[in-house]
Design a protein around this motif. Sequence first.
Motif, PDB file in Angstrom:
ATOM      1  N   UNK A   6       0.752  -1.274  -0.104  1.00 59.35           N
ATOM      2  CA  UNK A   6       0.049  -0.002  -0.097  1.00 59.35           C
ATOM      3  C   UNK A   6       0.874   1.379  -0.126  1.00 59.35           C
ATOM      4  N   UNK A   7       0.354   2.458  -0.705  1.00 61.55           N
ATOM      5  CA  UNK A   7       1.122   3.460  -0.813  1.00 61.55           C
ATOM      6  C   UNK A   7       0.389   4.537   0.121  1.00 61.55           C
ATOM      7  N   UNK A   8       1.092   5.684   0.294  1.00 62.53           N
ATOM      8  CA  UNK A   8       0.715   6.771   1.075  1.00 62.53           C
ATOM      9  C   UNK A   8       1.058   6.656   2.616  1.00 62.53           C
ATOM     10  N   UNK A   9       2.155   5.667   2.895  1.00 61.08           N
ATOM     11  CA  UNK A   9       2.746   5.325   4.145  1.00 61.08           C
ATOM     12  C   UNK A   9       4.069   5.722   4.333  1.00 61.08           C
ATOM     13  N   UNK A  10       4.329   6.544   5.522  1.00 62.40           N
ATOM     14  CA  UNK A  10       5.748   7.170   5.825  1.00 62.40           C
ATOM     15  C   UNK A  10       6.130   6.548   6.927  1.00 62.40           C
ATOM     16  N   UNK A  11       7.495   6.484   7.274  1.00 61.24           N
ATOM     17  CA  UNK A  11       8.234   6.120   8.352  1.00 61.24           C
ATOM     18  C   UNK A  11       8.822   7.158   9.010  1.00 61.24           C
ATOM     19  N   UNK A  12       8.429   7.601  10.155  1.00 63.53           N
ATOM     20  CA  UNK A  12       9.073   8.933  10.892  1.00 63.53           C
ATOM     21  C   UNK A  12      10.155   8.316  12.063  1.00 63.53           C
ATOM     22  N   UNK A  13      11.005   8.850  12.235  1.00 62.71           N
ATOM     23  CA  UNK A  13      11.902   8.461  13.509  1.00 62.71           C
ATOM     24  C   UNK A  13      11.333   8.205  14.565  1.00 62.71           C
ATOM     25  N   UNK A  14      11.502   7.372  15.554  1.00 60.84           N
ATOM     26  CA  UNK A  14      10.908   7.213  16.762  1.00 60.84           C
ATOM     27  C   UNK A  14      11.841   7.573  18.062  1.00 60.84           C
ATOM     28  N   UNK A  15      11.326   7.199  19.046  1.00 65.48           N
ATOM     29  CA  UNK A  15      12.292   7.338  20.403  1.00 65.48           C
ATOM     30  C   UNK A  15      12.851   6.188  21.008  1.00 65.48           C
ATOM     31  N   UNK A  16      13.963   6.017  20.892  1.00 61.77           N
ATOM     32  CA  UNK A  16      14.761   4.643  21.174  1.00 61.77           C
ATOM     33  C   UNK A  16      15.682   5.218  21.961  1.00 61.77           C
ATOM     34  N   UNK A  17      15.632   5.379  23.467  1.00 65.16           N
ATOM     35  CA  UNK A  17      16.313   6.247  24.341  1.00 65.16           C
ATOM     36  C   UNK A  17      17.667   5.413  24.465  1.00 65.16           C
ATOM     37  N   UNK A  18      17.673   4.008  24.597  1.00 65.38           N
ATOM     38  CA  UNK A  18      19.012   3.261  24.699  1.00 65.38           C
ATOM     39  C   UNK A  18      19.909   3.465  23.775  1.00 65.38           C
ATOM     40  N   UNK A  19      19.511   3.862  22.496  1.00 62.76           N
ATOM     41  CA  UNK A  19      20.062   4.038  21.120  1.00 62.76           C
ATOM     42  C   UNK A  19      20.785   5.417  20.904  1.00 62.76           C
ATOM     43  N   UNK A  20      19.527   6.215  21.022  1.00 63.71           N
ATOM     44  CA  UNK A  20      19.618   7.617  20.438  1.00 63.71           C
ATOM     45  C   UNK A  20      20.030   8.463  21.475  1.00 63.71           C
ATOM     46  N   UNK A  21      19.897   8.471  22.818  1.00 57.29           N
ATOM     47  CA  UNK A  21      20.248   9.191  23.742  1.00 57.29           C
ATOM     48  C   UNK A  21      19.104  10.262  24.030  1.00 57.29           C
ATOM     49  N   UNK A  22      18.312  10.329  23.030  1.00 57.46           N
ATOM     50  CA  UNK A  22      17.608  11.877  22.971  1.00 57.46           C
ATOM     51  C   UNK A  22      16.333  11.950  24.085  1.00 57.46           C
ATOM     52  N   UNK A  23      16.188  13.136  24.404  1.00 50.90           N
ATOM     53  CA  UNK A  23      14.936  13.496  25.396  1.00 50.90           C
ATOM     54  C   UNK A  23      13.851  13.412  24.620  1.00 50.90           C
ATOM     55  N   UNK A  24      12.714  13.095  25.401  1.00 51.50           N
ATOM     56  CA  UNK A  24      11.461  13.147  24.913  1.00 51.50           C
ATOM     57  C   UNK A  24      11.115  14.333  24.003  1.00 51.50           C
ATOM     58  N   UNK A  25      11.535  15.607  24.347  1.00 53.76           N
ATOM     59  CA  UNK A  25      11.378  16.822  23.609  1.00 53.76           C
ATOM     60  C   UNK A  25      12.151  16.736  22.147  1.00 53.76           C
ATOM     61  N   UNK A  26      13.595  16.292  22.501  1.00 56.75           N
ATOM     62  CA  UNK A  26      14.374  16.423  21.123  1.00 56.75           C
ATOM     63  C   UNK A  26      13.689  15.236  20.286  1.00 56.75           C
ATOM     64  N   UNK A  27      13.525  14.103  20.871  1.00 60.84           N
ATOM     65  CA  UNK A  27      12.651  12.935  19.921  1.00 60.84           C
ATOM     66  C   UNK A  27      11.746  13.435  19.357  1.00 60.84           C
ATOM     67  N   UNK A  28      10.913  14.038  19.859  1.00 61.65           N
ATOM     68  CA  UNK A  28       9.432  14.364  19.289  1.00 61.65           C
ATOM     69  C   UNK A  28       9.743  15.687  18.256  1.00 61.65           C
ATOM     70  N   UNK A  29      10.832  16.429  18.508  1.00 62.66           N
ATOM     71  CA  UNK A  29      11.104  17.546  17.469  1.00 62.66           C
ATOM     72  C   UNK A  29      11.589  16.896  16.054  1.00 62.66           C
TER      73      UNK A  29
END
Length: 458
Positions: A192-215
């Motif tokens: 199916x088309x019109x499906x897009x994959x956005x970055x998620x929050x993966x604290x163990x590997x990306x080390x980002x805060x919730x605010x930064x991951x959401x941004x």
Amino acid sequence: MTDTQISAQKAAAPVYSVPQQRKVVTAIPGPKSQELHDRRTKVVSAGVSSALPVYIEHANGAILVDVDGNQFIDFGAGIGVTTVGHTEANVVEAAAAQLQDVIHTLFTITPYEEYVRVAELLAEHTPGNWAKKSVLVNSGAEAVENGVKIARKFTGRRGVAVLDHAYHGRTNLTMAMNFKAMPYASGFGPLAGDVYHAPSSYPYRDGLSGADAAARTIAYLEKVIGAADLACLVVEPIQGEGGFMVPAHGFLPTLQGWCSENGVVMIADEIQSGMARTGRYYASEHFSWEPDLVLSAKGIAGGLPLAAVTGRAEIMDASQPGGLGGTFGGNPVACAAAIAVFESIDRNDLLAEGRRIEATLTAGLERLKERYDIIGDIRGKGAMIAIELVQPGTGDTTKEPNAEAVGALVAYAAQNGVLFLSAGTYGNVLRFLPSLAVTDELLEDGLRVLDDGLAALG
């Protein structure tokens, strides 16, 4: 048959009682399982694989008993389905009683009270203090499909956004929504088309805060899709197949705020994490997140096939009459079982049992982490806990995935009467999904087997 005889027959619904202990009496798989497996390979598609080729004869509580008499501690619960326990008495009795009354009429032709009652319970227990409505369907993937369909109808938009590491099902649309192609989508296209994959929050590997991951997620949505073309964002509050990723604090409410401001329907895929699995009715509650739509399945009916889309009444009512439904969706027997599940959760305080299981499991896993440096991370909520395994000596540096160790541990545990499941984008996550009926003694026994398996890795 008289009314008295019918009542007696209903009351006599059988419930298997199994000693809640691990017992291995043959090789795994045993001779009867091997014989059944030979029969299976002749008639069942190779595409339908099994994690462990032992054939289950009956089950109760947190124990599976195979045809050879081996008893396994079940840390899988049918991938989060038998949350209240195998053959839980209230569920068995409610389903057996309903079988005597009405098995099927099709709710869209001649309705019945059980469907209505399930919708009332979902409106009461899903997050958000507003008018809610539901549609009942058969499976998690069907709930996802209907959630997207409803969001598209409500918004008049086509775009569907999901997060990296997500898993949503095996249908055509949900295959496109999954992060991993293999084994769920490889060779099954076009998708199916019109499906897009956005970055998620993966604290163990990306080390980002919730605010930064959401941004980061919002920046992707705005630049790659554009809010004006986006119907919905579908998110697992705790990702299941992806590896039980628990998002950083603030990630989900920030995304909900952006969705609300831009007319995007935010959908919580609670298919694995809902129905008391995490010590709350829905995992979204842990993150102060009130999604527009909530998807339920797996544990909702104690093992019978049932799923639901529940959400804001104005969104759920966007469909024209006849646009939602299906032949078996909201089957009376499955609905009766679901009502019993809700009753058992409240009557037996199973939310507290989820918190007990989390405390016991995490404490035991922390002890193991101190001794084995391949345990890189421990995460999860309630009876939804996981460890991520890394190559020795890489936990504080590259965190190199160790899928081989997970495979070896799953195999070792199976030979010793414990059923573990693997997960994770990199195949390096061992997940624990026991029923809420599991005792601390069984949890500790399972941890001992895990300890022995880790020691055997060398």
